[in-house]
Design an enzyme around this catalytic site. Structure first.
Site, PDB file in Angstrom:
ATOM      1  N   GLY A 188      32.388   0.197  -9.014  1.00 53.21           N
ATOM      2  CA  GLY A 188      31.525  -0.565  -9.905  1.00 53.21           C
ATOM      3  C   GLY A 188      32.249  -1.422 -10.915  1.00 53.21           C
ATOM      4  O   GLY A 188      31.644  -1.917 -11.874  1.00 53.21           O
ATOM      5  N   ASP A 202      36.780 -15.370 -16.103  1.00 52.43           N
ATOM      6  CA  ASP A 202      36.217 -14.465 -17.107  1.00 52.43           C
ATOM      7  C   ASP A 202      37.169 -14.336 -18.291  1.00 52.43           C
ATOM      8  O   ASP A 202      36.756 -14.416 -19.456  1.00 52.43           O
ATOM      9  CB  ASP A 202      35.949 -13.102 -16.470  1.00 52.43           C
ATOM     10  CG  ASP A 202      35.489 -12.069 -17.472  1.00 52.43           C
ATOM     11  OD1 ASP A 202      34.279 -12.031 -17.766  1.00 52.43           O
ATOM     12  OD2 ASP A 202      36.331 -11.298 -17.974  1.00 52.43           O
ATOM     13  N   LYS A 206      36.787 -15.577 -22.468  1.00 54.34           N
ATOM     14  CA  LYS A 206      37.084 -14.685 -23.593  1.00 54.34           C
ATOM     15  C   LYS A 206      38.201 -15.248 -24.464  1.00 54.34           C
ATOM     16  O   LYS A 206      38.169 -15.114 -25.696  1.00 54.34           O
ATOM     17  CB  LYS A 206      37.446 -13.296 -23.068  1.00 54.34           C
ATOM     18  CG  LYS A 206      36.276 -12.594 -22.394  1.00 54.34           C
ATOM     19  CD  LYS A 206      36.701 -11.337 -21.667  1.00 54.34           C
ATOM     20  CE  LYS A 206      35.532 -10.672 -20.965  1.00 54.34           C
ATOM     21  NZ  LYS A 206      35.930  -9.516 -20.133  1.00 54.34           N
TER      22      LYS A 206
END
Length: 413
Positions: A188, A202, A206
């Site tokens: 996950g 990603d 940030k």
């Protein structure tokens, strides 16, 4: 007497459901803050998918944002749907309707954060987004508060739990990239389509937000030098270990005079360095400043609980401001002038890994010297060779890579 604050939720995925779970038990909040959050409406695309959840939490499922905008009881809207649109339009509409917003949408905030912040100010509403960076590491609030009177020189970190999990598994279990990715998906920590994480995007979102907070400047995604981890091999990791390094995806911004650098890249970190010891889905952010020196902030970076905990922390902040009637404060301001070092001017010290085939080490070094490069070297197992360069631009080291058929990694300094 406790204050009841009514909330609406935009999106009900992993993070949204994590928020629902955390808010279901509020004894600590009631005792310490005298506040009771009540989520009453949830905006979803397919209500049939969430019927059981709605019954469990006594929610009203809606498909039209107007059902939330026109509800006078709703004080705060939590945006966890992600993406650029319609999330941006919904947030701006919430501001216009006088509703405070808490978001975890790093993509949107990295792209249009200054616009959203200015609009929130104009409407005297709160806008917080601690959950957008590093999940359970409260790094934005730390920079905004603990460093408010300090000058930050460097912010660097492991800010993507997916990439760190994959690289950790490759190192610990001698897996190849594809095997480690499959394991991340099973646990996950990676999406079915992991491109946003493994390609470095990603981490880029940030880093833009971290640079906003560290330097008070507006920077664009186009300013970043970016590479992901898709091309990191098991052989690269083994070679790095032989010279005492770990390969980590590092997002880094440094202050150089009045300019800043912005790089997201697979990087060699000393295994004895604190960043080199951060494993699996955990994140860590290293901050170097004038007053506090060097500090490292570590915590979980992937999964619903860390991010939803940051969302709840933001809700508490908004509730406190509502109680004091001081909403409309900015999370952080962007009023500092300065420039970004162009990508073609960025320089690093690199290690280039290669496997000797027909040429000896002496022949390779002689050939490199003829091309104008200065290197030192360390011979490795299995006919490997590690070349340590002087400071080079990324363009220069790419030329060296091609010339000797090697793989270059910058060194974290």
């Amino acid at each position: 007497m406790s204050q009841v604050i009514h909330l609406a939720l935009l999106g009900c995925g992993v993070v949204g459901q994590g928020v629902l779970t955390q808010l279901k038990i509020q004894k600590k909040l009631l005792k310490s803050r005298q506040v009771n959050f009540a989520i009453t409406k949830v905006l979803v695309r397919d209500p049939a998918k969430y019927q059981d959840l709605a019954r469990e939490h006594q929610l009203e499922l809606v498909t039209d944002i107007q059902d939330i905008l026109t509800d006078p009881q709703i004080d705060i809207v939590i945006e966890v749907m992600g993406g650029f649109q319609p999330a941006e339009d919904y947030i701006l509409a919430c501001f216009a309707a006088g509703k405070h917003v808490v978001s975890a949408n790093k993509n949107l905030i990295a792209k249009n954060g200054p616009l959203l912040i200015a609009t929130a100010q104009e409407n005297q509403v709160a806008f917080y987004y601690e959950g957008a960076v590093c999940g359970g590491v409260p790094i934005l609030r730390t920079i905004a508060q603990a460093y408010s009177g300090d000058e930050i020189f460097n912010v660097a970190g492991i800010v993507n739990g997916t990439c760190n999990f994959i690289l950790s598994q490759m190192s610990q279990k001698q897996l190849n990239y594809q095997e480690a990715l499959v394991l991340a998906q099973k646990n996950g920590f990676a999406e079915a389509d992991p491109t946003n994480d493994v390609a470095g995007w990603d981490a880029s979102y940030k880093l833009v937000i971290l640079a906003h907070f560290a330097y008070g400047r507006k920077v664009a995604l186009e300013d970043l030098k970016v590479a992901g981890i898709e091309n990191v091999t098991a052989q690269d990791i083994k070679m790095a270990q032989q010279i005492g390094y770990r390969i980590k995806l590092i997002a880094e911004t440094k202050k150089v005079g009045n300019a800043i650098t912005l790089i997201v890249w697979p990087t060699l970190v000393f295994e004895s360095h604190s960043l080199g010891q951060i494993e699996n889905e955990n994140n860590g952010v290293f901050v170097k400043s004038n007053n506090l020196g060097e500090a490292l902030y570590i915590g979980p970076g992937a999964g619903s609980q860390p991010t939803s905990n940051s969302v709840v922390t933001d809700l508490i902040t908004v509730a406190s401001e509502m109680k004091l009637n001081i909403t409309g404060q900015t999370f952080h301001s962007f009023d500092e002038a300065g420039t970004v070092v162009p990508q073609n001017e960025l320089q690093k010290t690199f290690v280039v890994f290669l496997t000797k085939e027909l040429l000896t080490t002496r022949q390779i070094l002689a050939t490199i010297k003829e091309e104008g490069f200065t290197v030192t070297f360390q011979e490795l197992k299995d006919n490997g060779l590690a070349l340590f360069t002087q400071r080079l631009s990324f363009n220069e080291v790419e030329r060296l890579e091609k010339f000797i058929d090697g793989k270059a990694y910058p060194i974290f300094e």
